[in-house]
Design a protein around this motif. Structure first.
Motif, short mmCIF file in Angstrom:
data_model
loop_
_atom_site.label_atom_id
_atom_site.label_comp_id
_atom_site.label_asym_id
_atom_site.label_seq_id
_atom_site.Cartn_x
_atom_site.Cartn_y
_atom_site.Cartn_z
N UNK A 134 11.65 7.75 2.91
CA UNK A 134 10.78 6.69 2.39
C UNK A 134 9.96 6.13 3.54
N UNK A 135 8.65 6.02 3.33
CA UNK A 135 7.76 5.54 4.37
C UNK A 135 7.01 4.29 3.91
N UNK A 136 6.93 3.32 4.79
CA UNK A 136 6.18 2.09 4.54
C UNK A 136 4.93 2.11 5.39
N UNK A 137 3.86 1.54 4.85
CA UNK A 137 2.60 1.50 5.58
C UNK A 137 1.86 0.23 5.17
N UNK A 138 1.01 -0.24 6.01
CA UNK A 138 0.22 -1.42 5.68
C UNK A 138 -0.94 -1.55 6.64
N UNK A 139 -1.76 -2.54 6.39
CA UNK A 139 -2.88 -2.76 7.27
C UNK A 139 -3.81 -3.81 6.74
N UNK A 193 -9.53 -7.01 3.45
CA UNK A 193 -8.31 -7.42 2.79
C UNK A 193 -7.08 -6.65 3.25
N UNK A 194 -5.92 -7.25 3.03
CA UNK A 194 -4.64 -6.63 3.40
C UNK A 194 -4.15 -5.67 2.31
N UNK A 195 -3.31 -4.73 2.74
CA UNK A 195 -2.69 -3.82 1.78
C UNK A 195 -1.36 -3.31 2.33
N UNK A 196 -0.51 -2.87 1.42
CA UNK A 196 0.79 -2.27 1.77
C UNK A 196 1.01 -1.06 0.86
N UNK A 197 1.86 -0.14 1.31
CA UNK A 197 2.19 1.00 0.46
C UNK A 197 3.57 1.52 0.80
N UNK A 198 4.11 2.25 -0.14
CA UNK A 198 5.39 2.92 0.04
C UNK A 198 5.22 4.34 -0.49
#
Length: 179
Positions: free
Chosen positions: A167-172, A147-152
């Motif tokens: 501020x950092x964004x991440x996903x995968x 499954x997909x995910x995102x974070x801040x």
């Protein structure tokens, strides 16, 4: 007598619900396949379920790049991270599935190098972060998950904030195996 039957009935329902709650794999090994392909960042993790809809996870990020900055030209990231998080799953049909929320803490260590006007500048990337993520996880037969995910996240390093954003964004896209 009716109270005794009612108490016995509730007790048996409680045991049955507890058995259903414990009849699922408690461990998951996972890999963020999207970032491995896209930016050559390896993210491996382990998730331990502490309940039907709750887990604690730890992830190791090798070649962790802040906000997906590229390494074009003379820029080079020498950074790794470790992340500790808590997952709460909102799905009700299978353990650890559906939409989830993921508050976490993360520590990045390493440096960033960039050549500017024939001078190599180095930035200390050591930073403590606090963040929140969300995603969706499909559970196939209590064995395979994806499954997909995102974070801040917010980092607390003055040196990193001077060179990059606070501020950092991440996903995968995570692929995992439960056991």
């Amino acid at each position: 007598m009716k109270k005794l039957y009612a108490a016995a009935f509730l007790f048996l329902i409680g045991i049955n619900m507890k058995a259903q709650e414990s009849d699922f794999p408690k461990n998951e090994a996972k890999l963020n396949i999207a970032n491995t392909i896209a930016i050559a960042s390896v993210e491996v993790g382990y998730e331990r379920f502490i309940g039907f809809n709750q887990s604690v996870d730890v992830e190791f990020l090798i070649n962790d790049r802040i906000n997906y900055h590229s390494e074009k030209g003379s820029r080079k990231f020498n950074t790794n991270s470790i992340k500790l998080g808590y997952n709460y799953y909102f799905g009700k049909e299978t353990a650890g599935s559906g939409i989830y929320a993921n508050p976490f803490v993360k520590y990045r260590f390493g440096d960033f190098e960039q050549e500017v006007s024939n001078v190599m500048l180095e930035t200390d990337m050591n930073a403590f972060m606090v963040g929140l993520g969300a995603g969706y996880k499909w559970n196939f037969g209590d064995k395979f998950v994806l499954g997909p995910y995102v974070s801040i996240a917010r980092n607390f390093s003055d040196e990193v904030k001077e060179r990059f954003s606070a501020i950092e964004f991440h996903g995968g896209f995570s692929v995992g195996y439960r056991f």
